[in-house]
Design a protein around this motif. Structure first.
Motif, PDB file in Angstrom:
ATOM      1  N   GLY A   1      51.626 -18.889 -25.449  1.00  0.00           N
ATOM      2  CA  GLY A   1      51.082 -19.740 -24.391  1.00  0.00           C
ATOM      3  C   GLY A   1      50.767 -19.039 -23.089  1.00  0.00           C
ATOM      4  N   SER A   2      50.691 -17.693 -23.099  1.00  0.00           N
ATOM      5  CA  SER A   2      50.451 -16.945 -21.858  1.00  0.00           C
ATOM      6  C   SER A   2      48.988 -16.566 -21.659  1.00  0.00           C
ATOM      7  CB  SER A   2      51.311 -15.680 -21.839  1.00  0.00           C
ATOM      8  OG  SER A   2      50.954 -14.808 -22.898  1.00  0.00           O
ATOM      9  N   LEU A   3      48.116 -17.009 -22.566  1.00  0.00           N
ATOM     10  CA  LEU A   3      46.697 -16.672 -22.467  1.00  0.00           C
ATOM     11  C   LEU A   3      45.849 -17.881 -22.802  1.00  0.00           C
ATOM     12  CD1 LEU A   3      44.616 -14.283 -22.138  1.00  0.00           C
ATOM     13  CD2 LEU A   3      44.730 -14.027 -24.628  1.00  0.00           C
ATOM     14  N   ARG A   4      44.765 -18.051 -22.045  1.00  0.00           N
ATOM     15  CA  ARG A   4      43.835 -19.161 -22.283  1.00  0.00           C
ATOM     16  C   ARG A   4      42.427 -18.595 -22.480  1.00  0.00           C
ATOM     17  NH1 ARG A   4      47.238 -20.678 -18.005  1.00  0.00           N
ATOM     18  NH2 ARG A   4      45.762 -19.659 -16.585  1.00  0.00           N
ATOM     19  N   LEU A   5      41.657 -19.248 -23.373  1.00  0.00           N
ATOM     20  CA  LEU A   5      40.289 -18.809 -23.675  1.00  0.00           C
ATOM     21  C   LEU A   5      39.286 -19.854 -23.204  1.00  0.00           C
ATOM     22  CD1 LEU A   5      40.775 -17.509 -27.345  1.00  0.00           C
ATOM     23  CD2 LEU A   5      41.194 -16.302 -25.189  1.00  0.00           C
ATOM     24  N   HIS A   6      38.138 -19.388 -22.694  1.00  0.00           N
ATOM     25  CA  HIS A   6      37.130 -20.296 -22.132  1.00  0.00           C
ATOM     26  C   HIS A   6      35.734 -19.847 -22.544  1.00  0.00           C
ATOM     27  CE1 HIS A   6      40.388 -21.549 -19.357  1.00  0.00           C
ATOM     28  NE2 HIS A   6      40.644 -20.245 -19.304  1.00  0.00           N
ATOM     29  N   ALA A   7      34.875 -20.809 -22.854  1.00  0.00           N
ATOM     30  CA  ALA A   7      33.472 -20.539 -23.189  1.00  0.00           C
ATOM     31  C   ALA A   7      32.583 -21.149 -22.101  1.00  0.00           C
ATOM     32  CB  ALA A   7      33.132 -21.140 -24.547  1.00  0.00           C
TER      33      ALA A   7
END
Length: 211
Positions: free
Chosen positions: A178-184
């Motif tokens: 849960g320490s990384l988030r992805l975005h488009a």
């Protein structure tokens, strides 16, 4: 070249004073960017400008068509992978943004609208990494034409890159804890609008409201 030299002169004599303390701090403490920003090499797409970020905020990767190869792609086609691993594992960024854009020359070439020559073998090889996008277009967007199809291709290329990020072990690990988030994201050049992909609606919607 003279324009660049004049720009360096203006920076040193006019703008650098505003950033003097920040650059000294970055020199002493090193970089600590919060986001890996993967976007196209297109000269009209400037990550720091459109997000109004300061030096040290973004770790920016620019390549032809903002393509994210699979982790299994090696050799001269995957310097982007090295940047992803460095940003995720060493710099410990919190977010990764893949940002495509309208009127993309790489997308035009992928669609066969811009012919590739024998003198550009590296470019041809690079664009082949995004070939699966064409299969998605045939399956889901056969009814679209011209500009609409190009926009759909650009957006699907971003989503394909987002899927490919999951092939990197370091990304998988960070997503797992849960320490990384992805975005488009998708940038419309004519209006400078940014759109973000919403997994719930499966649509790109405006990132911010102008109201």
């Amino acid at each position: 070249m003279q324009r660049l030299i004049e720009g360096v002169h203006r920076f040193r004599h006019d703008a650098f004073g505003n950033y003097r303390k920040l650059f000294r701090k970055l020199s002493k403490e090193g970089q600590n960017p919060h986001t890996l920003f993967i976007t196209c090499s297109d000269s009209r797409v400037l990550a720091e400008l459109i997000t109004q970020s300061k030096p040290g905020d973004l770790f920016v990767v620019k390549n032809i068509g903002n393509i994210v190869p699979l982790a299994t792609a090696t050799g001269d086609t995957n310097s982007t992978a090295a940047a992803i691993e460095f940003a995720v594992e060493n710099l410990r960024v919190n977010d990764i943004v893949i940002c495509g854009h309208s009127q993309c020359g790489a997308i035009s070439a992928l669609l066969g609208r811009t012919p590739l020559k024998d003198t550009t073998p590296h470019l041809s090889g690079w664009l082949k990494l995004a070939q699966p996008v064409l299969e998605t277009l045939k399956k889901d967007y056969a009814h679209l034409k011209a500009e609409e199809l190009e926009t759909a291709a650009g957006e699907e290329n971003v989503l394909y890159g987002l899927d490919n990020l999951h092939s990197y072990p370091c990304v998988q690990e960070r997503l797992g804890d849960g320490s990384l988030r992805l975005h488009a994201w998708f940038f419309k050049i004519a209006t400078a609008e940014l759109f973000a992909y919403d997994p719930e609606t499966r649509q790109f919607t405006p990132l911010v409201s102008d109201q």
